[in-house]
Design an enzyme around this catalytic site. Structure first.
Site, PDB file in Angstrom:
ATOM      1  N   GLY A 223       0.675  -1.337  -0.138  1.00  0.00           N
ATOM      2  CA  GLY A 223      -0.116   0.022   0.038  1.00  0.00           C
ATOM      3  C   GLY A 223       0.898   1.313   0.008  1.00  0.00           C
ATOM      4  N   HIS A 224       1.882   1.303   0.897  1.00  0.00           N
ATOM      5  CA  HIS A 224       2.851   2.442   1.012  1.00  0.00           C
ATOM      6  C   HIS A 224       3.402   2.601  -0.428  1.00  0.00           C
ATOM      7  CE1 HIS A 224       2.753   1.210   5.245  1.00  0.00           C
ATOM      8  NE2 HIS A 224       2.507   2.287   5.263  1.00  0.00           N
TER       9      HIS A 224
ATOM     10  N   GLN B 263      -6.044   6.782   0.405  1.00  0.00           N
ATOM     11  CA  GLN B 263      -7.570   6.852   0.540  1.00  0.00           C
ATOM     12  C   GLN B 263      -8.025   5.806   1.615  1.00  0.00           C
ATOM     13  OE1 GLN B 263      -9.762   8.689  -0.718  1.00  0.00           O
ATOM     14  NE2 GLN B 263     -11.444   7.891   0.226  1.00  0.00           N
ATOM     15  N   LYS B 264      -6.943   4.824   2.035  1.00  0.00           N
ATOM     16  CA  LYS B 264      -7.488   3.880   3.128  1.00  0.00           C
ATOM     17  C   LYS B 264      -7.742   4.820   4.308  1.00  0.00           C
ATOM     18  CE  LYS B 264      -5.877   1.839   6.238  1.00  0.00           C
ATOM     19  NZ  LYS B 264      -4.581   1.062   7.095  1.00  0.00           N
TER      20      LYS B 264
ATOM     21  N   SER C 244      -2.358  -3.100   5.713  1.00  0.00           N
ATOM     22  CA  SER C 244      -2.240  -2.123   6.929  1.00  0.00           C
ATOM     23  C   SER C 244      -0.948  -2.768   7.727  1.00  0.00           C
ATOM     24  CB  SER C 244      -3.468  -2.122   7.681  1.00  0.00           C
ATOM     25  OG  SER C 244      -3.282  -1.470   8.964  1.00  0.00           O
TER      26      SER C 244
HETATM   27  N1  LIG Z   1      -3.738  -0.569   1.715  1.00  0.00           N
HETATM   28  C1  LIG Z   1      -3.167   0.889   1.570  1.00  0.00           C
HETATM   29  N2  LIG Z   1      -3.320   1.195   0.186  1.00  0.00           N
HETATM   30  C2  LIG Z   1      -2.945   2.508  -0.050  1.00  0.00           C
HETATM   31  N3  LIG Z   1      -2.300   3.239   0.755  1.00  0.00           N
HETATM   32  C3  LIG Z   1      -2.260   2.867   2.340  1.00  0.00           C
HETATM   33  C4  LIG Z   1      -2.678   1.596   2.502  1.00  0.00           C
HETATM   34  N4  LIG Z   1      -2.256   1.391   3.908  1.00  0.00           N
HETATM   35  C5  LIG Z   1      -1.713   2.672   4.341  1.00  0.00           C
HETATM   36  N5  LIG Z   1      -1.697   3.527   3.133  1.00  0.00           N
HETATM   37  C6  LIG Z   1      -1.290   4.864   3.297  1.00  0.00           C
HETATM   38  O1  LIG Z   1       0.177   5.024   3.716  1.00  0.00           O
HETATM   39  C7  LIG Z   1       0.195   6.250   4.316  1.00  0.00           C
HETATM   40  C8  LIG Z   1       1.264   5.920   5.617  1.00  0.00           C
HETATM   41  O2  LIG Z   1       0.147   5.167   6.456  1.00  0.00           O
HETATM   42  P1  LIG Z   1       0.540   4.310   7.568  1.00  0.00           P
HETATM   43  O3  LIG Z   1       2.034   4.288   7.847  1.00  0.00           O
HETATM   44  O4  LIG Z   1      -0.021   4.687   8.893  1.00  0.00           O
HETATM   45  O5  LIG Z   1       0.275   2.829   7.379  1.00  0.00           O
HETATM   46  P2  LIG Z   1      -0.867   1.793   7.698  1.00  0.00           P
HETATM   47  O6  LIG Z   1      -0.589   0.672   7.025  1.00  0.00           O
HETATM   48  O7  LIG Z   1      -2.258   2.673   7.344  1.00  0.00           O
HETATM   49  O8  LIG Z   1      -0.646   1.670   9.099  1.00  0.00           O
HETATM   50  P3  LIG Z   1      -1.668   1.556  10.356  1.00  0.00           P
HETATM   51  O9  LIG Z   1      -1.673   0.108  10.582  1.00  0.00           O
HETATM   52  O10 LIG Z   1      -1.345   2.562  11.404  1.00  0.00           O
HETATM   53  O11 LIG Z   1      -3.161   1.693   9.413  1.00  0.00           O
HETATM   54  C9  LIG Z   1      -1.069   6.803   4.512  1.00  0.00           C
HETATM   55  O12 LIG Z   1      -1.270   7.735   3.673  1.00  0.00           O
HETATM   56  C10 LIG Z   1      -1.969   5.600   4.466  1.00  0.00           C
HETATM   57  O13 LIG Z   1      -3.282   6.118   4.043  1.00  0.00           O
END
Ligand SMILES: Nc1ncnc2c1ncn2[C@@H]1O[C@H](COP(=O)(O)OP(=O)(O)OP(=O)(O)O)[C@@H](O)[C@H]1O
Ligand SMILES: CC(C)(CO)[C@@H](O)C(=O)[O-]
Ligand code: BAL
EC number: 6.3.2.1
Length: 319
Positions: A65-66, A178-179, A215
């Site tokens: 996702g990141h 968008q998540k 996530s």
């Molecule tokens: N599955 C995903 N698809 C697209 N973008 C994502 C996804 N998961 C997280 N992001 C995005 O990545 C960026 C960093 O998010 P973060 O590091 O909190 O990751 P996370 O996987 O959402 O962690 P958490 O488990 O805390 O929710 C944010 O803009 C978040 O929306």
């Protein structure tokens, strides 16, 4: 002996090269404000992209996702900076700050694979050299609904650090997932209300093949919990399908999603069909864009997910 903090002790054998050097195995890692300023002073070669510098902000423990955000940033800008900072301001008392997953070495390898140029991974004392910030950003009413009910002050903490990271990294564009739909709304509102000169781009949610939104917190799920967590994306899928029925209205979408969640072995926090700009519930007769959002605890792990929807007729050029 205390094991080295992976966020503080990068592997000694790591080779650091310049951001635009061909064959660069890993992005340049900077840990201090001075290192960041020096790295940003060397402007990258313009490659005809829309923007000069894109920043993707993360809390690390990176997944696909990141990486999708970094790929989008790479399409948009000549230089891609990724920040990795587990922001204490956005965690409430009793939340998972202490056990939030950290893996800087793995993150750097993954970021090399998508061509990030620079990683800024500050420690809390680098971010807050004068201690906890006295002046902070507030998300206002937007921070008090949905996520804000269970996590009061969460979005204020997010926005305060996002604004600091924007000042430190000075992006032309910043890509968010968008998540975290409410987070994107709050960031968009902040840059508008406070005249922050940056374009915000929202990128779609990346899911596992079974539908679970990726996530970092999925790492906390046991196999049985992971299977139970699938009800979240199933509920969103049911809501999305309900938009195809003739005369489907917002209440029908909510009912379809709730039907999946009723009796599920998760502790539902909220299921809401909201306006994409305000995060307020849309009325039954709502036409146009909406976001169906869900949050639930699966065991001790709190997960969120959402899907953007359209209610009513599409205009011809929307098809
Ligand atoms: N599955 C995903 N698809 C697209 N973008 C994502 C996804 N998961 C997280 N992001 C995005 O990545 C960026 C960093 O998010 P973060 O590091 O909190 O990751 P996370 O996987 O959402 O962690 P958490 O488990 O805390 O929710 C944010 O803009 C978040 O929306
Ligand atoms: C935007 C962010 C990096 C701010 O700490 C965080 O909320 C996240 O990872 O989504
Ligand atoms: N992606 C949101 C980070 C958090 O849950 O704190």
């Amino acid at each position: 002996m205390t094991p080295p903090d992976p966020l503080v002790a990068p592997r000694a054998s790591r080779v650091v090269r310049g951001p635009n050097e061909p064959g660069n195995p890993r992005p340049v890692l900077v840990r201090t404000r001075a290192e960041l300023a020096a790295a940003l002073a060397a402007r990258p070669v313009a490659t005809g992209k829309t923007y000069g510098r894109a920043v993707v902000m993360t809390m690390g423990a990176l997944h696909q996702g990141h990486l999708s955000l970094v790929r989008r940033a790479r399409e948009l800008a000549d230089q891609v900076v990724v920040t990795i900072f587990v922001n204490p301001l956005q965690f409430g008392v009793g939340e998972d700050l202490g056990r939030y997953p950290r893996d800087l070495e793995g993150d750097l390898d993954l970021l090399a694979s998508v061509g990030a140029d620079l990683v800024f991974a500050p420690t809390p004392d680098v971010m807050f050299p004068d201690g906890d910030p006295v002046v902070r950003v507030t998300a206002g009413p937007l921070g008090e609904i949905l996520e804000g009910v269970t996590r009061p002050g969460h979005l204020d903490g997010v926005l305060t650090v996002v604004l600091k990271l924007m000042h430190l990294t000075r992006p032309d564009v910043s890509v968010f997932g968008q998540k975290d739909a409410q987070q994107v709304m709050a960031v968009e509102r902040m840059v508008c209300d406070l005249d922050v000169p940056v374009k915000i781009v929202a990128a779609p949610t990346v899911r596992d093949t079974d539908g679970l939104a990726l996530s970092s917190r999925n790492a906390f799920l046991s196999p049985a919990e992971r299977a139970r967590a699938l009800v979240l994306s199933r509920a969103l899928g049911a809501g999305e399908r309900a938009t195809n029925a003739s005369a489907a209205d917002a209440d029908a979408v909510r009912a379809a999603a709730r039907g999946e969640l009723d009796g599920a072995d998760v502790e539902l926090d909220y299921l809401a069909l909201v306006d994409p700009r305000t995060a307020l519930e849309v009325p039954a007769g709502h036409q146009g864009a909406a976001v169906l959002a869900v949050a639930a605890r699966v065991g001790v792990t709190r997960l969120i997910d959402n899907v953007p929807l359209w209610l009513g007729e599409h205009e011809e050029n929307d098809a």
